[in-house]
Scaffold this active site. Structure first.
Site, PDB file in Angstrom:
ATOM      1  N   GLU A   1      37.921  44.029  37.505  1.00  0.00           N
ATOM      2  CA  GLU A   1      36.725  43.198  37.658  1.00  0.00           C
ATOM      3  C   GLU A   1      37.061  41.718  37.788  1.00  0.00           C
ATOM      4  O   GLU A   1      36.343  40.966  38.425  1.00  0.00           O
ATOM      5  CB  GLU A   1      35.818  43.449  36.442  1.00  0.00           C
ATOM      6  CG  GLU A   1      34.472  42.782  36.532  1.00  0.00           C
ATOM      7  CD  GLU A   1      33.568  43.139  35.352  1.00  0.00           C
ATOM      8  OE1 GLU A   1      33.816  44.148  34.666  1.00  0.00           O
ATOM      9  OE2 GLU A   1      32.614  42.388  35.127  1.00  0.00           O
ATOM     10  N   ARG A   2      38.146  41.297  37.147  1.00  0.00           N
ATOM     11  CA  ARG A   2      38.384  39.858  37.029  1.00  0.00           C
ATOM     12  C   ARG A   2      39.317  39.256  38.065  1.00  0.00           C
ATOM     13  O   ARG A   2      39.369  38.041  38.197  1.00  0.00           O
ATOM     14  CB  ARG A   2      38.959  39.568  35.625  1.00  0.00           C
ATOM     15  CG  ARG A   2      37.937  39.778  34.547  1.00  0.00           C
ATOM     16  CD  ARG A   2      38.530  39.671  33.159  1.00  0.00           C
ATOM     17  NE  ARG A   2      37.457  39.776  32.170  1.00  0.00           N
ATOM     18  CZ  ARG A   2      37.644  40.094  30.902  1.00  0.00           C
ATOM     19  NH1 ARG A   2      38.859  40.329  30.452  1.00  0.00           N
ATOM     20  NH2 ARG A   2      36.617  40.143  30.080  1.00  0.00           N
TER      21      ARG A   2
END
Ligand SMILES: Cc1cc2nc3c(=O)[nH]c(=O)nc-3n(C[C@H](O)[C@H](O)[C@H](O)COP(=O)(O)OP(=O)(O)OC[C@H]3O[C@@H](n4cnc5c(N)ncnc54)[C@H](O)[C@@H]3O)c2cc1C
Length: 384
Positions: free
Chosen positions: A251-252
């Protein structure tokens, strides 16, 4: 300025042909008015038809195995498609989470049945996902989630509330992090599990929350004793923490952490090229140099993920630096408005700038806050 016309790792002929193909696809979509470039298109612009079109090109779940509808392409190929879509402000929000993390999470932890029934729908752009991690009193400290799943003879009962789930109102599934047994005294991360929750089940309420620009993209989701089948469990019971940590790295670390507003930058440079040549070359040079560094970092993390590593700290770096870059970019453009006032900018550019200004504050919250990213980095450096 044309996008990314500076070397990126070693771009082979095949890769640069792929880039050209994606650009052609996008410019045709723009000519056909299939979308209007938008800041933060991966969060705000959902267009299921556009997602389906990408699916039919083989550009969703590109690196997934062919037997589940994927294309077995490399990380770099996927990266190039993703960059081009983000940079053009395309409407990719509907499938974004499924393509970026949920599909990989299912491939990694799911049963054969889960893979066969869900992954082909992700790759065809017909199945969308939301993230069910945060709760009203649990954002940064995910181990404190209170949503609980209780085992029954034929499955689970899910009770609790998730908040800020982007796109839940448009999604088919949410991967929910829930407590399945109490945390042990030694380890509060134990006893959490992940569930594949079909959002069409009874007793699920999804309520939109407008953000400060008035748009609804995130939601509060209420699970009121929802009956889940046995096979809703994703991965191992009680091992949800380890699974969620890997998901957060996906996600990051992606290019959306620094390309969310690229269509604004490109539009700005094209519009004011003549002025920037005289008095803005330093400003643009700095932005492009930072961008190139971020691309390389983010791509390296993608390669680590493909190799089965867990680059949490590296992902935290990309997110922290990417958020900082986007903030700096907006501030630099605002300073430029001292030379040519905003009201003299073309309307489309003004709109992109105003949208970006309202959305930038959320960058350092979504996907984990700046303080949390810095905490992860500090821990790795042995500073805490
Ligand atoms: C646009 C947007 C989209 C989002 N989408 C999703 C989604 O799809 N799914 C989902 O599950 N969540 C989503 N979120 C939620 C997001 O992940 C949380 O907002 C974030 O993790 C912070 O949690 P919180 O809001 O509860 O703040 P808190 O955790 O209460 O933090 C409040 C403040 O305290 C600081 N803080 C907290 N703990 C520490 C610490 N240990 N050390 C130092 N400082 C600390 C934080 O940095 C922050 O400044 C989204 C948020 C936004 C803004």
């Amino acid at each position: 300025m044309s996008k990314f016309n500076f070397p990126f790792i070693s771009e082979t002929k095949e890769l640069s042909n792929l880039r050209k193909e994606v650009r052609k696809f996008i410019s045709e979509a723009l000519i056909n008015k299939e979308f209007e470039p938008a800041a933060d298109g991966w969060v705000f612009s959902a267009n299921p038809n556009f997602s389906k079109k990408l699916g039919s090109k083989g550009w969703l779940g590109m690196s997934f195995p062919k037997k589940y509808g994927g294309n077995e392409k490399t990380t770099l190929e996927r990266y190039i498609v993703t960059e081009e879509l983000l940079a053009s402000g395309a409407p990719v929000a509907a499938h974004w989470i499924a393509d970026r993390q949920s599909g990989s999470q299912i491939l990694r932890y799911g049963t054969e049945e889960q893979k066969q029934s869900i992954i082909p729908k992700i790759t065809s752009g017909e199945c969308f996902f939301a993230i069910g991690m945060s709760e009203p009193d649990s954002g940064s400290d995910l181990a404190s989630v209170k949503t609980k799943a209780t085992k029954t003879d034929d499955g689970w009962i899910l009770e609790g509330r998730k908040i800020w789930s982007t796109g839940a109102h448009l999604s088919n599934y949410m991967i929910v992090l829930a407590r399945t047994s109490p945390a042990s005294e030694k380890n509060r991360h134990e006893g959490l599990s992940q569930f594949l929750v079909d959002l069409s089940l009874p007793n699920i309420g999804i309520k939109g929350i407008p953000d400060m620009s008035g748009q609804r993209h995130f939601n509060e989701t209420l699970f009121d004793k929802v009956k889940l089948p046995k096979d809703a469990l994703l991965g191992r019971e009680g091992k949800g923490w380890e699974q969620v940590v890997g998901e957060l790295a996906l996600e990051r670390s992606g290019p959306e952490r620094f390309l969310s507003h690229f269509c604004l930058l490109e539009n700005f440079i094209n519009q004011f090229r003549h002025v920037l040549v005289k008095s803005g070359s330093q400003l643009i040079g700095r932005l492009i140099a930072e961008l190139q560094t971020l691309r390389r970092m983010s791509f390296s993390v993608a390669s680590m993920l493909q190799n089965g590593e867990s680059p949490e700290t590296q992902a935290a770096f990309v997110k922290e630096l990417g958020n900082r870059f986007e903030k700096m970019m907006i501030e630099s453009l605002r300073e430029f408005s001292n030379i040519i006032p905003l009201y003299e900018w073309p309307k489309q550019l003004q709109n992109l700038f105003e949208d970006a200004t309202l959305r930038i504050p959320s960058n350092s919250l979504r996907g984990g806050t700046t303080e949390i990213m810095r905490g992860i980095i500090a821990r790795q450096l042995g500073l805490r």
